[in-house]
Each structure stands twice: as C-alpha cells, then as structure tokens.
Design an enzyme around this catalytic site. Sequence first.
Site, PDB file in Angstrom:
ATOM      1  N   ALA A  95       1.154  -2.005   0.562  1.00 44.31           N
ATOM      2  CA  ALA A  95       0.386   0.226  -0.280  1.00 44.31           C
ATOM      3  C   ALA A  95       0.516   1.706   0.111  1.00 44.31           C
ATOM      4  O   ALA A  95       0.587   2.460   0.336  1.00 44.31           O
ATOM      5  CB  ALA A  95      -0.813   0.132   1.443  1.00 44.31           C
ATOM      6  N   LEU A  97       3.464   2.047   2.375  1.00 47.69           N
ATOM      7  CA  LEU A  97       3.767   2.449   4.047  1.00 47.69           C
ATOM      8  C   LEU A  97       4.621   2.104   4.168  1.00 47.69           C
ATOM      9  O   LEU A  97       5.452   1.837   4.960  1.00 47.69           O
ATOM     10  CB  LEU A  97       2.356   1.751   4.967  1.00 47.69           C
ATOM     11  CG  LEU A  97       1.174   2.773   4.564  1.00 47.69           C
ATOM     12  CD1 LEU A  97       0.059   2.778   4.414  1.00 47.69           C
ATOM     13  CD2 LEU A  97       1.749   4.959   3.437  1.00 47.69           C
ATOM     14  N   SER A 100       7.143  -3.756   3.288  1.00 42.65           N
ATOM     15  CA  SER A 100       7.860  -4.547   3.138  1.00 42.65           C
ATOM     16  C   SER A 100       9.777  -4.345   3.506  1.00 42.65           C
ATOM     17  O   SER A 100      10.246  -5.270   4.211  1.00 42.65           O
ATOM     18  CB  SER A 100       8.453  -5.268   1.639  1.00 42.65           C
ATOM     19  OG  SER A 100       8.213  -3.370   0.796  1.00 42.65           O
ATOM     20  N   ALA A 101       9.860  -3.459   3.363  1.00 42.61           N
ATOM     21  CA  ALA A 101      11.236  -2.599   3.925  1.00 42.61           C
ATOM     22  C   ALA A 101      10.752  -2.629   5.326  1.00 42.61           C
ATOM     23  O   ALA A 101      12.047  -3.340   6.637  1.00 42.61           O
ATOM     24  CB  ALA A 101      11.338  -0.772   4.206  1.00 42.61           C
ATOM     25  N   ALA A 102      10.230  -2.564   6.737  1.00 43.17           N
ATOM     26  CA  ALA A 102       9.969  -2.169   7.818  1.00 43.17           C
ATOM     27  C   ALA A 102       9.763  -4.165   7.864  1.00 43.17           C
ATOM     28  O   ALA A 102      10.580  -3.913   9.198  1.00 43.17           O
ATOM     29  CB  ALA A 102       8.330  -2.198   8.597  1.00 43.17           C
ATOM     30  N   ASP A 143      12.286   3.903   1.736  1.00 36.55           N
ATOM     31  CA  ASP A 143      12.069   2.726   2.573  1.00 36.55           C
ATOM     32  C   ASP A 143      13.017   2.538   3.553  1.00 36.55           C
ATOM     33  O   ASP A 143      12.405   2.468   5.042  1.00 36.55           O
ATOM     34  CB  ASP A 143      11.080   1.586   2.274  1.00 36.55           C
ATOM     35  CG  ASP A 143      10.228   2.516   1.328  1.00 36.55           C
ATOM     36  OD1 ASP A 143       9.910   3.714   0.747  1.00 36.55           O
ATOM     37  OD2 ASP A 143       9.136   1.725   0.588  1.00 36.55           O
TER      38      ASP A 143
HETATM   39  O1  PMV Z   1       5.365   1.908  -2.452  1.00 37.74           O
HETATM   40  P1  PMV Z   1       6.235   2.284  -2.417  1.00 37.74           P
HETATM   41  O2  PMV Z   1       6.359   2.186  -0.337  1.00 37.74           O
HETATM   42  O3  PMV Z   1       6.590   0.680  -2.859  1.00 37.74           O
HETATM   43  O4  PMV Z   1       7.345   3.417  -2.225  1.00 37.74           O
HETATM   44  C1  PMV Z   1       7.890   3.670  -3.581  1.00 37.74           C
HETATM   45  C2  PMV Z   1       8.750   4.578  -3.464  1.00 37.74           C
HETATM   46  C3  PMV Z   1       9.785   5.312  -4.864  1.00 37.74           C
HETATM   47  O5  PMV Z   1      10.115   5.924  -4.742  1.00 37.74           O
HETATM   48  C4  PMV Z   1       8.387   5.143  -6.068  1.00 37.74           C
HETATM   49  C5  PMV Z   1      10.404   3.965  -5.459  1.00 37.74           C
HETATM   50  C6  PMV Z   1      12.108   3.826  -4.151  1.00 37.74           C
HETATM   51  O6  PMV Z   1      12.373   2.965  -4.385  1.00 37.74           O
HETATM   52  O7  PMV Z   1      12.088   4.535  -3.694  1.00 37.74           O
END
Ligand code: PMV
Length: 313
Positions: A95, A97, A100-102, A143
């Site tokens: 979503a 937020l 996955s990184a968290a 992230d």
């Molecule tokens: O939607 P998310 O949490 O995967 O965020 C991606 C953010 C981007 O700038 C689109 C990609 C990135 O690696 O920074």
Amino acid sequence: MISHARAPGKIILLGEHFVVHGNPALAAALDRGVEAEASADSEDLIVSKDLGLECPIWSPSGQLEPVAAALQKLMRDRSLRGVKVSLKSSIPVSAGLGSSAASSVAALAAVANYFGVTVSHDTLYNLGMVSERLVHGNPSGVDVYVAVQGGMVYFKGRDRRVLSLGQRYPVMVACTGVERNTGELVSRVGAFKDRSPSLYRTLAKASEKLVEDCRKALLKGNAGVIPASMNFHQQALKTMGVSSPQLDGLVREARLAGFAGAKLTGAGGGGCIVAWPDTTGFEAAFSRFHSKHPNSFTSYIPSEGVTTWQTPS
Ligand code: PMV
C-alpha cells in the site's frame, strides 16, 4: 527468551519516484509498522500472521522470499541457525507505506538480537536492501533508511540525513485498498522520462526546489510551506501517470474535508494518500473525512526507527 523488534512504516511526504532518479525526497517514519518476534526453532522459519504464510528461511518462495533473502545473508555470514521469526504488521501491505522494508528490518533486528549479534544501522540498512532489491529492481533505499533510522529523513542518493525537528506533526493516511506493484510503477515513470524528457526535467527541477525549501523551512519549525508542495507533487505524479481515479478521489475529498495538502504516497497506482492539515487544525478535518472513510487513520510524524527488546519465553 524471545527477542522482539519493531520497525516503522513510512510516508513519503515529497519526492517519490523523482528520488529513484537521484532527486531528493522527504520521508517520515509512521507511528505504526511491523513487529517481529524471534524464538528458538530448529526449522529456521518465517511466519507472517497477516498473510497467513509460513516460509523456510533457506528454501523460500512467494511473498516472504525478500525477507528470507536478507535473513539468509545475516545468518550465513555469521553461522546462525535455529530460529523462527514471526511478523505482525499494523500497516496494510502493498500500500506504499513501507511494509516490506519494515518487515525485513524488524526481522533482521529481532534475529540479530536473539543470537546476541550486534548489528550497526549501516549493516541493517545494507541487509534490508538485499530484500528491497528483490521487491523491485531499482529501489532508492528511502523505505529501508526510514525503517532503520526513523525520523524525518532527507534522502538524495548517498546524502541521507535525519532532520532534527522540534515537534511532531499529525498526518492523515487513507488507503484505496488497491494493491499495486512498485516495480511496474517505477518503470512507468522511467518510460515517461524517456518519452517526455523536457517535461520530466521541468517537473523534477521544481520538485527538487520544493523539497529543499521544505527541508530548510522544517528545520526552522515552519511547516506552512508543506501543503502547497504536496499539492504540486500530486499534480506532477498524476502527470507522470502514477495516480489513479481512486487516489484522485481521496485527494479531492481530503481537500474538501479541510486538509490543506494531500497527495498519493509511495509508488501510487493504488495504495494510500497522505494529507496535511491547514492552520485551523487537524481534528475537525480528520473527523469529517473519517466519517466517510473509517479505515483512514492518524499518525504522528516523525516516529522512532527500529527498536529491540526481550521477554522471557
Ligand atoms: O510504494 P513504495 O512504498 O514501494 O514506495 C516506493 C517509492 C518510490 O520512490 C516510487 C520507489 C523508491 O524506491 O524510492
């Protein structure tokens, strides 16, 4: 003994997508995230309570494979064996937020803590990136950086800093419920950049200027410049093809409810919006919006980065 770790989710306040191409972004840790619990188990497993999945660390498949890849690197290099790590998220997945990184940062921190291994923030970041590269091919790293460090983060290539702010700010997060694929949306912006290089350059330049202005203003305790910059970014992201009718609808409703700034956050295409109040206050705007969208929530930014603790088993 059980080792626990919590890593925050994130919102990107300004600069998503541009950040992949070397431009700056401002992102902040949410007061929600992912909790990991590491305990003894001969099988070496990852369990996701939210996804209802169980995955062997050494022969992973499916949605937990990126977390397993990061854990493999941590554990193989240090000959660690005999652990189960369970994940529980208080942010929606896929979503935008940063779930996955968290997840990978919380899992890594809990497992390292369980084995009594000290890992620096730099090591956690590098291991978290092993996972993030599997989630999408070309991650900026923002992230993972926020999940490790917490705070309000300025991120531009290798120039990464936690900004020291004198206060916390309430934001509203509202989700479309539409899952999306970050890699696909990053490619879409790459294609836009190739197709319309001059328009991309103009948007990226404006984004950079606004991010720098907002960074300086926030450091002086002046958040008044944030909403207009958010609104500009929403338009720019829409122009580059990564907003959606649902996101545009939520943005419009947030503005009507009284939020001064609103934009998609993360990759777009679905996922969530983030909204910033005007000077007349957060509560009234939030309660107007929330009455129509009960899944929307408040978070105070910035919040802390990854933390660990232990409890008896
Ligand atoms: O939607 P998310 O949490 O995967 O965020 C991606 C953010 C981007 O700038 C689109 C990609 C990135 O690696 O920074």
